[in-house]
Design an enzyme around this catalytic site. Structure first.
Site, PDB file in Angstrom:
ATOM      1  N   LYS A 200       8.958   2.798 -35.141  1.00 47.89           N
ATOM      2  CA  LYS A 200       8.836   4.097 -34.481  1.00 47.89           C
ATOM      3  C   LYS A 200       7.471   4.164 -33.828  1.00 47.89           C
ATOM      4  CE  LYS A 200       9.065   9.018 -35.487  1.00 47.89           C
ATOM      5  NZ  LYS A 200       9.297   9.991 -36.558  1.00 47.89           N
ATOM      6  N   LYS A 253      12.757   3.254 -32.056  1.00 48.11           N
ATOM      7  CA  LYS A 253      12.648   4.604 -31.498  1.00 48.11           C
ATOM      8  C   LYS A 253      11.333   4.745 -30.751  1.00 48.11           C
ATOM      9  CE  LYS A 253      12.162   9.270 -33.085  1.00 48.11           C
ATOM     10  NZ  LYS A 253      12.090  10.166 -34.199  1.00 48.11           N
TER      11      LYS A 253
END
Ligand code: PBG
Length: 330
Positions: A200, A253
């Protein structure tokens, strides 16, 4: 010189001549069953609070959840990802692990409404604590990594007790997957899966989400725990560690600007089911350009999600999931 001087018997265009040929040789596909739909749940009754920066998305109270889950199930979506807004925030984010917390209630409600729906939950502190960071902080504002892990594990166990199929730790703290796996196993939830936000990035594309989940950090940014967008090799390290610690699925992400990362992770870890999160800022950009009349939302979104599959994602988490499912069945 006439045009036949250039004739070349190799003609890639042959396979593009008709829709049937194009379909026959298509390398990637997109289906409603690839999609996970994020939902925001809040306390109260009969409240659907529109999220201004994410047109079409809203925070729902749990009484409105059954009809929403039934609606997306009818469209062929098999999985939802729940984010909760607590009644109030405190130092430790105590509603995170309260048995009657908003997410715990929502999991039960969603499961009662559509038992076969896969229910995943976000496990993080940022919407629950006053500081709005993904872990506890010391007096100087530094993340207390290891001290945060037991609270995250407690949160995951309470989500599992409510009936969550998958817990999704999103805080990018070191050791979070190990902590959750140990906590879940000790509590007897050895079949509750972990979908780790393994990779992330500290991205500007989360802006609209922070409005939706009221989870912006009060001070500072998330750069000491979320990854530097400049890094790719580090993504492979993060995934390796999370798989070692027991992640059942991993995630990259955001998606759109990070498709090289999606590709690299899939190449390096073909056996790990890989999710890509098509985040709030990506959704908002497409909504805004479509509203201005500058792009076909349907065509652009279908293209983008197909490209996320082509890059190597098995699963796509997207606010566009219900629209996509509907468009795919037209
Ligand atoms: C919280 C969390 C965030 C998102 C998912 N979980 C925000 C953040 O890390 O700042 C972003 C989702 C989106 O933008 O759609 N840890």
């Amino acid at each position: 010189m006439n045009s036949s001087d250039f004739a070349d018997p190799r003609r890639p265009r042959r396979l593009r001549r008709t829709e049937a040929l194009r379909t026959l040789v298509r390398e990637s596909t997109l289906a409603p069953s690839d999609l996970v739909y994020p939902l925001f749940v809040q306390h109260g009754q009969g409240l659907r609070t529109e999220i201004a920066s994410m047109p079409g998305q809203a925070r729902l109270t749990t009484d409105l959840l059954p009809s929403e889950v039934e609606r997306v199930a009818r469209l062929g979506i098999q999985a939802v990802l729940l984010f909760g807004l607590p009644r109030s925030k405190d130092e430790t984010g105590s509603e995170n692990f309260a048995s009657d917390g908003i997410v715990q209630q929502a999991v039960k409600t969603a499961k009662d409404a559509v038992p076969e729906m896969l229910v995943a939950t976000d496990v993080c502190m940022c919407s629950y604590t006053v500081a709005g960071h993904c872990g506890l902080l010391d007096r100087d504002g530094h993340i207390l990594n290891d001290e945060s892990l037991s609270l995250l594990a407690r949160t995951a166990v309470s989500h599992a007790e409510a009936g969550a199929d998958l817990v999704a730790p999103s805080g990018m703290l070191d050791g979070m997957v190990h902590a959750l796996r140990t906590g879940l196993d000790e509590a007897g939830f050895d079949f509750t899966g972990i979908l780790s936000y393994a990779v992330k990035y500290a991205s500007s594309f989360y802006g609209p989400f922070r409005e939706a989940a009221d989870g912006a950090p009060r001070h500072g940014d998330r750069k000491t725990y979320q990854m530097d967008p400049a890094n790719l090799a580090e993504a492979l390290k993060e995934v390796a560690l999370d798989i070692e610690q027991g992640a059942d699925m991993v995630m990259v992400k955001p998606a759109m600007a990070f498709l090289d990362v999606v590709h690299a992770v899939k190449q390096a870890f073909p056996a790990a089911p890989l999710a890509a999160y098509n985040v709030s800022g990506e959704y908002a950009m497409l909504k805004a350009t479509a509203k201005a009349g500058w792009i076909s939302e349907r065509d652009a979104v279908l293209e983008l999600l197909l490209c996320i599959k082509r890059a190597g994602a098995d699963v796509i988490i997207s606010y566009h999931a219900p629209d996509v499912a509907a468009w795919l069945s037209e």
